[in-house]
Design a protein around this motif. Sequence first.
Motif, PDB file in Angstrom:
ATOM      1  N   ASP A  41      12.125  -6.159 -13.715  1.00 46.86           N
ATOM      2  CA  ASP A  41      11.188  -5.080 -13.407  1.00 46.86           C
ATOM      3  C   ASP A  41      10.796  -5.095 -11.942  1.00 46.86           C
ATOM      4  OD1 ASP A  41      11.280  -4.288 -16.019  1.00 46.86           O
ATOM      5  OD2 ASP A  41       9.359  -5.182 -16.593  1.00 46.86           O
ATOM      6  N   LEU A  42      10.578  -6.290 -11.394  1.00 46.36           N
ATOM      7  CA  LEU A  42      10.213  -6.384  -9.974  1.00 46.36           C
ATOM      8  C   LEU A  42      11.379  -5.960  -9.087  1.00 46.36           C
ATOM      9  CD1 LEU A  42       8.260  -9.774  -9.915  1.00 46.36           C
ATOM     10  CD2 LEU A  42       7.311  -7.467  -9.827  1.00 46.36           C
ATOM     11  N   ALA A  43      12.581  -6.399  -9.451  1.00 47.16           N
ATOM     12  CA  ALA A  43      13.744  -6.109  -8.615  1.00 47.16           C
ATOM     13  C   ALA A  43      14.082  -4.625  -8.600  1.00 47.16           C
ATOM     14  CB  ALA A  43      14.946  -6.921  -9.086  1.00 47.16           C
ATOM     15  N   GLU A  44      13.825  -3.928  -9.707  1.00 42.36           N
ATOM     16  CA  GLU A  44      14.219  -2.533  -9.819  1.00 42.36           C
ATOM     17  C   GLU A  44      13.064  -1.561  -9.609  1.00 42.36           C
ATOM     18  OE1 GLU A  44      16.016  -2.165 -13.637  1.00 42.36           O
ATOM     19  OE2 GLU A  44      17.774  -3.386 -13.122  1.00 42.36           O
ATOM     20  N   ALA A  45      11.843  -2.073  -9.430  1.00 43.57           N
ATOM     21  CA  ALA A  45      10.668  -1.204  -9.336  1.00 43.57           C
ATOM     22  C   ALA A  45      10.695  -0.370  -8.062  1.00 43.57           C
ATOM     23  CB  ALA A  45       9.398  -2.045  -9.393  1.00 43.57           C
ATOM     24  N   LYS A  46      10.280   0.875  -8.198  1.00 39.27           N
ATOM     25  CA  LYS A  46      10.160   1.772  -7.054  1.00 39.27           C
ATOM     26  C   LYS A  46       8.763   2.384  -7.053  1.00 39.27           C
ATOM     27  CE  LYS A  46      15.041   3.061  -6.827  1.00 39.27           C
ATOM     28  NZ  LYS A  46      16.021   4.181  -6.857  1.00 39.27           N
ATOM     29  N   PHE A  47       8.281   2.729  -5.837  1.00 41.36           N
ATOM     30  CA  PHE A  47       6.976   3.365  -5.732  1.00 41.36           C
ATOM     31  C   PHE A  47       7.063   4.810  -6.206  1.00 41.36           C
ATOM     32  CE2 PHE A  47       6.591   0.204  -2.185  1.00 41.36           C
ATOM     33  CZ  PHE A  47       5.702  -0.616  -2.842  1.00 41.36           C
ATOM     34  N   LYS A  48       6.024   5.248  -6.883  1.00 39.98           N
ATOM     35  CA  LYS A  48       5.963   6.647  -7.275  1.00 39.98           C
ATOM     36  C   LYS A  48       5.566   7.530  -6.098  1.00 39.98           C
ATOM     37  CE  LYS A  48       3.990   7.931 -11.018  1.00 39.98           C
ATOM     38  NZ  LYS A  48       2.956   8.149 -12.064  1.00 39.98           N
ATOM     39  N   GLU A  49       4.635   7.017  -5.272  1.00 41.06           N
ATOM     40  CA  GLU A  49       4.083   7.852  -4.211  1.00 41.06           C
ATOM     41  C   GLU A  49       3.369   6.981  -3.193  1.00 41.06           C
ATOM     42  OE1 GLU A  49       1.073  11.730  -3.829  1.00 41.06           O
ATOM     43  OE2 GLU A  49       1.402  10.711  -5.754  1.00 41.06           O
ATOM     44  N   ALA A  50       3.410   7.413  -1.910  1.00 42.13           N
ATOM     45  CA  ALA A  50       2.620   6.768  -0.861  1.00 42.13           C
ATOM     46  C   ALA A  50       1.342   7.574  -0.697  1.00 42.13           C
ATOM     47  CB  ALA A  50       3.409   6.722   0.437  1.00 42.13           C
ATOM     48  N   LEU A  51       0.179   6.943  -0.945  1.00 39.91           N
ATOM     49  CA  LEU A  51      -1.077   7.672  -0.994  1.00 39.91           C
ATOM     50  C   LEU A  51      -1.827   7.684   0.333  1.00 39.91           C
ATOM     51  CD1 LEU A  51      -2.373   6.357  -4.433  1.00 39.91           C
ATOM     52  CD2 LEU A  51      -1.195   8.507  -3.970  1.00 39.91           C
ATOM     53  N   GLU A  52      -1.826   6.562   1.027  1.00 36.78           N
ATOM     54  CA  GLU A  52      -2.601   6.430   2.265  1.00 36.78           C
ATOM     55  C   GLU A  52      -1.733   5.799   3.338  1.00 36.78           C
ATOM     56  OE1 GLU A  52      -5.575   7.479   2.826  1.00 36.78           O
ATOM     57  OE2 GLU A  52      -6.431   7.864   0.844  1.00 36.78           O
ATOM     58  N   GLN A  53      -1.782   6.365   4.556  1.00 37.73           N
ATOM     59  CA  GLN A  53      -1.025   5.799   5.663  1.00 37.73           C
ATOM     60  C   GLN A  53      -1.813   4.694   6.353  1.00 37.73           C
ATOM     61  OE1 GLN A  53       1.975   6.448   6.339  1.00 37.73           O
ATOM     62  NE2 GLN A  53       2.419   5.899   8.453  1.00 37.73           N
ATOM     63  N   ASN A  54      -3.068   4.949   6.662  1.00 40.46           N
ATOM     64  CA  ASN A  54      -3.929   3.958   7.317  1.00 40.46           C
ATOM     65  C   ASN A  54      -5.260   3.917   6.569  1.00 40.46           C
ATOM     66  OD1 ASN A  54      -2.323   3.108   9.711  1.00 40.46           O
ATOM     67  ND2 ASN A  54      -2.435   5.305  10.204  1.00 40.46           N
ATOM     68  N   PRO A  55      -5.303   3.265   5.451  1.00 31.83           N
ATOM     69  CA  PRO A  55      -6.532   3.254   4.648  1.00 31.83           C
ATOM     70  C   PRO A  55      -7.656   2.487   5.328  1.00 31.83           C
ATOM     71  CG  PRO A  55      -4.959   1.691   3.776  1.00 31.83           C
ATOM     72  CD  PRO A  55      -4.242   2.444   4.845  1.00 31.83           C
ATOM     73  N   THR A  56      -8.866   2.956   5.123  1.00 36.37           N
ATOM     74  CA  THR A  56     -10.038   2.243   5.616  1.00 36.37           C
ATOM     75  C   THR A  56     -10.437   1.164   4.614  1.00 36.37           C
ATOM     76  OG1 THR A  56     -11.555   3.747   4.497  1.00 36.37           O
ATOM     77  CG2 THR A  56     -10.826   4.367   6.714  1.00 36.37           C
ATOM     78  N   ASP A  57     -11.392   0.316   5.015  1.00 32.77           N
ATOM     79  CA  ASP A  57     -11.879  -0.706   4.081  1.00 32.77           C
ATOM     80  C   ASP A  57     -12.462  -0.059   2.829  1.00 32.77           C
ATOM     81  OD1 ASP A  57     -11.081  -2.664   5.788  1.00 32.77           O
ATOM     82  OD2 ASP A  57     -13.088  -3.128   6.558  1.00 32.77           O
ATOM     83  N   GLU A  58     -13.132   1.083   3.030  1.00 33.53           N
ATOM     84  CA  GLU A  58     -13.687   1.779   1.876  1.00 33.53           C
ATOM     85  C   GLU A  58     -12.584   2.261   0.949  1.00 33.53           C
ATOM     86  OE1 GLU A  58     -14.505   2.246   4.972  1.00 33.53           O
ATOM     87  OE2 GLU A  58     -16.621   1.653   5.062  1.00 33.53           O
ATOM     88  N   ASP A  59     -11.469   2.717   1.533  1.00 35.06           N
ATOM     89  CA  ASP A  59     -10.340   3.152   0.714  1.00 35.06           C
ATOM     90  C   ASP A  59      -9.779   1.989  -0.100  1.00 35.06           C
ATOM     91  OD1 ASP A  59     -10.426   5.781   1.651  1.00 35.06           O
ATOM     92  OD2 ASP A  59      -9.115   5.333   3.347  1.00 35.06           O
ATOM     93  N   LEU A  60      -9.639   0.827   0.553  1.00 36.99           N
ATOM     94  CA  LEU A  60      -9.074  -0.336  -0.141  1.00 36.99           C
ATOM     95  C   LEU A  60      -9.977  -0.794  -1.277  1.00 36.99           C
ATOM     96  CD1 LEU A  60      -7.684  -2.395   2.874  1.00 36.99           C
ATOM     97  CD2 LEU A  60      -6.425  -0.927   1.298  1.00 36.99           C
TER      98      LEU A  60
END
Length: 496
Positions: A107-126
């Motif tokens: 599962d780890l080897a074949e896993a792909k991201f569904k979507e990139a949500l944030e380019q430069n997230p803030t601490d509040e975002d994290l």
Amino acid sequence: MNSRQKNVVSMLAAVGVAVALGLYAYLEGKDSARREPKPEAPTALLDVQSPDAGTGSTPRVPPVITWISLDVPQGKTVMERQAAGWRITSPRPGPADRLLVDTLARDLAEAKFKEALEQNPTDEDLVRYGLKPPRATVMARAYVPDAQGGGAEDPSRQHTFTFHVGASNNFDGSLYVQREGDPRVYQAHGALRLALFKNTDGWRDPRVFPVEERSLIRIEVKARKNHYTLERLTTDRPWELVRPVEMPAALKRVEQLVSDIHDRVALGFPDEQLEPQVRKALEKPQVELSFVPTMGEAIRARIAEVEVKGHRLVFALREAPGEPVLAQVDSSLFNAVDLSPLEFKSRQALSVPLGAVARIAVHPPGGGEPIVLETSMDSNRWEVVSPMPGRARQFTVASLLGSLQKLEAETRVDSNPRNWSRYGITNTSAGVSLMDTSGTVIARLWVGAPVPGKPQRVWGRGSSEDVLELNKQTIDSLPLTLEALLERAPAATGTP
């Protein structure tokens, strides 16, 4: 409006248009400066390519994971792929569940991201995504195999990845993920959550007794009440009970014993505080098991009961082969292995050598004249000798012999009773005698009285000295009458 006025209006309109265009360009440029660049397309969780990979449309080769570290709320577990399979190396070493860890690695080897949500997230975002602090941290070491499937030993192919797992999306169950060294927040499939959030014991191999009857040639059990040893020369030979008595053993009962033991899985594993108490109790076990296969090391185990906080728990220590395994097992294991030797007696009522029967005597109830059949030396066909000579029904006789060879007792009740007559078994009992060419009896079936409280069963005696319970319907269906065995001659028609 004169021409001069028209020129003034046209000039003012042109100036207005120019000012509007300039203002639009200014505002658009300012807004673009505030907007972040569009996140890049999603990538694989473990983004690594083989040095041998070409360009263009060459498909991505999934990496082979050789080492995994899981730091989850339940604790930290480190596992390593070895020649014999996956092994837990920390916090407490031991064999891992190969299928479970192989599934995680795939599962780890074949896993792909569904979507990139944030380019430069803030601490509040994290914090909002559950990534500060992360819910779990996963590290994996992997390599991409070459065309021949090798490359594990090549340091240039080895890559280590670290990523953090955050909260889950309540809408679709996906997870928020951030890779080490990459500030972006990604969305990944939620299937990883089921694989990642386990404690160390959840990754351990639950098998305590990896035994298979088809590979064994010796079984030894020392239990609370019974000690017994089963042996066979090779895996294609029948089992024999060699201790405490010698006799043939029923294959189905041996298979059931081994299956009962094989199916036992660990209910848990003692922690570091409990382990010394368990090991001390196992110095005087209630059960000792030994399984000798045709190839490889014998499987040996000890089982003992331990009182833990007012509860009686059962633990097993598998000492071989390989690394010892200490686990809690179900207490019903005691009853599964503490068996009387009689349990292994074959339920087959008669021991009849194939092709050895040349004469049959059917004994009616009360000791009347038997029906005797024998094979003709001239035609090799069965003939009725008495009380009325004639040709026998060949198919019926063959069916009778086949049924007697397959006849099994429902259960064995007693061995070597002092008084057989209490079961209705005497010299005048109904039954069948099977003899060889010399007239020597090679097998004898006695049918006794009905079993009290069991109307569908009757007492019986066969090739052994045991009292048997036989199925009454099976006995009643045997062709044991003259009418059933004798082939009647057709009536005369007067035709010469």
